[in-house]
Design a protein around this motif. Structure first.
Motif, PDB file in Angstrom:
ATOM      1  N   THR A 119      -2.367   2.710   6.455  1.00  0.00           N
ATOM      2  CA  THR A 119      -1.079   3.046   5.845  1.00  0.00           C
ATOM      3  C   THR A 119      -1.212   4.241   4.914  1.00  0.00           C
ATOM      4  N   SER A 120      -2.202   4.226   4.050  1.00  0.00           N
ATOM      5  CA  SER A 120      -2.375   5.292   3.068  1.00  0.00           C
ATOM      6  C   SER A 120      -2.662   6.634   3.735  1.00  0.00           C
TER       7      SER A 120
ATOM      8  N   SER B 153      -3.937   3.446  -3.933  1.00  0.00           N
ATOM      9  CA  SER B 153      -3.182   2.447  -3.172  1.00  0.00           C
ATOM     10  C   SER B 153      -4.082   1.388  -2.548  1.00  0.00           C
ATOM     11  N   MET B 154      -5.367   1.698  -2.397  1.00  0.00           N
ATOM     12  CA  MET B 154      -6.290   0.757  -1.767  1.00  0.00           C
ATOM     13  C   MET B 154      -7.074  -0.080  -2.775  1.00  0.00           C
TER      14      MET B 154
ATOM     15  N   ALA C 295       0.828  -1.207   0.000  1.00  0.00           N
ATOM     16  CA  ALA C 295       0.000   0.000   0.000  1.00  0.00           C
ATOM     17  C   ALA C 295       0.863   1.259   0.000  1.00  0.00           C
ATOM     18  N   ALA C 296       1.948   1.247   0.788  1.00  0.00           N
ATOM     19  CA  ALA C 296       2.861   2.398   0.825  1.00  0.00           C
ATOM     20  C   ALA C 296       3.541   2.605  -0.518  1.00  0.00           C
TER      21      ALA C 296
ATOM     22  N   ALA D  90      -4.137   7.956  -2.259  1.00  0.00           N
ATOM     23  CA  ALA D  90      -4.623   7.048  -1.220  1.00  0.00           C
ATOM     24  C   ALA D  90      -5.655   6.079  -1.790  1.00  0.00           C
TER      25      ALA D  90
ATOM     26  N   PHE E  51       1.038   4.009  -2.965  1.00  0.00           N
ATOM     27  CA  PHE E  51       0.743   5.409  -2.629  1.00  0.00           C
ATOM     28  C   PHE E  51       1.852   6.327  -3.139  1.00  0.00           C
TER      29      PHE E  51
END
Length: 247
Positions: free
Chosen positions: A227-228, A176-177, A132-133, A173, A136
Motif C-alpha cells: 500500500t505504501s 506508515s509501516m 497504512a494509506a 512510507a 502515509f
C-alpha cells in the motif's frame, strides 16, 4: 453471549461518558454517536454475513469486497487534504493489495475459496491497507509542510518533481509501516490479537488459532508495504502543479 450479558457491556460506555463529563472533555456526544453507530453497523453486518455465508457465490463475495474497498478509500481520502484524484488512486491501491494478498492465499491453497475465510481475512487486509494509506497521507502532509523550502530548492536546482519529493515519500512510507512492524515485534507477548482470541473463545485449538494469526500477521506486513509503495508511486505528482511547483 446472551442479550442480557450484551446489554451489560454498556457499562464500559458509561465509564467513558463519566470520565469525559468529570474531566470536561466534551466527548459525550461523540461517544454516544459512536456507540449507537457501532452497534447498528455490527448487527447489520452480522445479518449480511449470515446471508453471504449461506449463499457462498463469487458474485456476492466480489460485491462485498468492492463495498469494503470503496468505504476504505473514502475514509483514507479524508487524510489527503482535498487533493483531486486521490480517492480513486487510494481505492485502486487497496484493491490491488487485497487481490494480491487474497490471490496468493488461494493460489498456495492456504485458505479455501469459501466466504467463511475470504470475507473475514479480506476485511482485515483491506482495513490494514486503509490504515497504512491514512498514515502515509497524513505523514506526507507533514513532510510537505515542513520540507517545503527544501523541495522548492531542489526544484530550482533542476531536480524533477520525483527527485525533489523522493526523501519525503520514503519517510512517509516508513512512518506508515511502523505500527505494523511494531505489532509484529510484540504480538503474542504484549498483545493477543482479536482473530486469535476470537478463535480460542469459539473453542478452536490454541495452536490452530496461532497458525491463522501468523498468517494474518505476515499478510499485514505485506499489505502495508504494498500500500505504501504503490501510493507513493501513484500519488506523488498530485502534490505538484503542471508546472512542477508545489500545489
Amino acid at each position: 453471549m446472551s442479550l442480557t450479558a450484551l446489554g451489560f457491556t454498556l457499562v464500559f460506555v458509561a465509564v467513558s461518558l463519566g470520565i469525559s463529563m468529570w474531566q470536561k472533555l466534551g466527548l459525550e456526544r461523540e461517544l454516544l454517536i459512536g456507540t449507537v453507530r457501532s452497534a447498528i453497523q455490527l448487527l447489520a453486518v452480522g445479518y449480511v454475513l449470515q446471508f453471504v455465508f449461506q449463499s457462498n457465490h463469487w458474485l456476492v463475495i466480489g460485491l462485498i469486497l468492492l463495498v469494503m474497498t470503496a468505504v476504505a478509500a473514502w475514509n483514507a481520502n479524508t487524510r489527503a487534504g482535498g487533493l483531486r484524484g486521490m480517492r480513486w488512486r487510494i481505492g485502486l491501491v487497496i484493491l490491488i493489495t487485497e487481490f494480491a494478498t487474497l490471490g496468493l492465499l488461494l493460489l498456495l491453497d492456504i485458505i479455501p475459496f469459501t466466504t467463511q475465510y475470504i470475507i473475514p481475512i479480506s476485511g482485515m487486509t483491506i482495513g490494514n491497507a486503509m490504515v497504512a494509506a491514512s498514515l502515509f497521507l497524513n505523514q506526507m502532509k507533514r513532510e510537505i509542510a515542513s520540507g517545503k523550502e527544501e523541495i522548492e530548492t531542489l526544484l530550482s536546482l533542476g531536480a524533477s518533481s520525483r527527485q525533489a519529493i523522493q526523501d519525503a515519500l520514503k519517510r512517509a512510507a516508513k512512518s506508515s509501516m511502523i505500527p505494523t512492524i511494531d505489532g509484529m515485534k510484540t504480538v503474542g507477548i504484549v498483545q493477543l490479537p482479536g482473530m486469535m482470541t476470537g478463535m480460542i473463545i469459539a473453542g478452536a485449538s490454541p495452536l490452530e488459532a496461532v497458525r491463522y494469526q501468523i498468517l494474518i500477521t505476515f499478510a499485514f506486513a505485506s499489505s502495508a508495504a504494498l500500500t505504501s509503495i504503490m501510493l507513493a508511486l501513484l500519488t506523488y505528482r498530485l502534490w505538484f502543479t503542471r508546472q512542477d511547483a508545489l500545489a
